[in-house]
Design a protein around this motif. Sequence first.
Motif, short mmCIF file in Angstrom:
data_model
loop_
_atom_site.label_atom_id
_atom_site.label_comp_id
_atom_site.label_asym_id
_atom_site.label_seq_id
_atom_site.Cartn_x
_atom_site.Cartn_y
_atom_site.Cartn_z
N SER A 266 65.94 72.01 30.29
CA SER A 266 66.03 71.61 28.88
C SER A 266 66.16 72.82 27.97
N ALA A 267 65.47 73.90 28.34
CA ALA A 267 65.54 75.13 27.53
C ALA A 267 66.93 75.74 27.61
N ASP A 271 68.17 71.37 24.68
CA ASP A 271 68.04 69.93 24.44
C ASP A 271 66.73 69.69 23.71
N ALA A 272 66.78 69.62 22.39
CA ALA A 272 65.57 69.56 21.56
C ALA A 272 64.70 68.35 21.89
N ILE A 273 65.33 67.19 22.09
CA ILE A 273 64.55 65.98 22.36
C ILE A 273 63.83 66.10 23.71
N ALA A 274 64.56 66.58 24.73
CA ALA A 274 63.95 66.75 26.06
C ALA A 274 62.82 67.79 26.02
N VAL A 278 58.86 67.19 26.96
CA VAL A 278 58.09 68.00 27.92
C VAL A 278 56.84 68.57 27.26
N ALA A 279 56.99 69.08 26.03
CA ALA A 279 55.84 69.63 25.31
C ALA A 279 54.78 68.56 25.11
N LEU A 368 60.95 79.57 24.36
CA LEU A 368 61.57 79.60 25.68
C LEU A 368 63.09 79.48 25.61
N THR A 369 63.59 78.65 24.70
CA THR A 369 65.05 78.50 24.58
C THR A 369 65.71 79.84 24.27
#
Length: 376
Positions: A266-267, A271-274, A278-279, A368-369
């Motif tokens: 996701s990072a 993918d902001a929604i994913a 996860v968060a 992380l992104t």
Amino acid sequence: MQFKDIIGQEKTKALLLKEAKKGRISHAQMFIGDKGIGKLPLAMAFAQYLLCESPGANDSCGTCNACVKVKQLVHPDVHYVFPVVKSAQTKVSVSDDRRQQWNAFVKQNTYFNLQMWQEFLEEMGKNAQIGVDESRSILKKLSLKSYSGKYKIMIIWLPEKMNTSAANKLLKILEEPPENTLFFLVCDAIETILPTIISRTQIIKVPNLKIEEVKSYLIKEKNLPENQAQSIASLTQGNLVEGVLMSQGDVANNQYFESFVKLMRSAYAIDAIALMNVAEELGGIGRENQKNFLRYSLHMFRESLIYNYLGEEKVNVKDEEKAFLNKFAKFINNQNITDLITAFDEAIYHIDRNANAKLLFSDLVIKLTKLIKKGV
């Protein structure tokens, strides 16, 4: 508990034995170091050695009346203080109210942490502390004469859980204890203890166990295959308690792996929604699991570097993890590894200090992104 029953820690054992032989035992000693490395067993073994009727050069005899009583946790001169969840309903306010459960638990678990103790009591999530009633109980106990004519020993497990009122009430007796009275404070987080308490104690720094010592224990005592024991020992970085917990099954490790893969993918995809999903998931799994996930992530980052620079035959991971590293490892390199380790280490630090987990993980996934892209 005898010194021979304790894994590693030979330098600390030698230091304690030297004190005893010279008769220069500090009246208040604080055992500090990371969790899961054997600080409480060391304090217990030292107490047994000091009360032993026929101590040897390197250990208590283990068979005299005093040794048997200390081992069975019934010696009248060895007192235990530990965090409890105060409750009018269960009539619990001090350690003695949980002493029967404590004895049963400690006999089954040489190495343990607060989470395991609270799980045993079915009190997870509740605030366990050492309150002012406990301080009054300590003062009362230590006003009595020694049963053996040797030492009266007060072992306080996790003094950082002592509230301010309780700590202040003990200051005078820590500074000027009754004759032949010893305090052994076993601490996981010295930075949260009042400086006035610390200044009245001698600090005993207990190092982490060696990875080989944890590995050997997991192979001999938990019957793990060598490669799995090596992987767990490397991941836990000398924390035997975490190593044992992880050895009890692959379920948690598989969950950490699945969450790690989901988070990294996701990072990378930004993918902001994913990422927020996860968060949210990680924010709800409990503090110990959150810290274990972060440690697992650090382990995977380190193994990625090893994979990149030394080859896949040098990594200590399971087959499915190795398959993932085959594609992922190239994104972890000298461009981002230092920042990744710092970010995840800081997250562990803040979780230990009761940070809002959901906010913390939301902030971490955003960092992380940027860090993953930095390694591209």
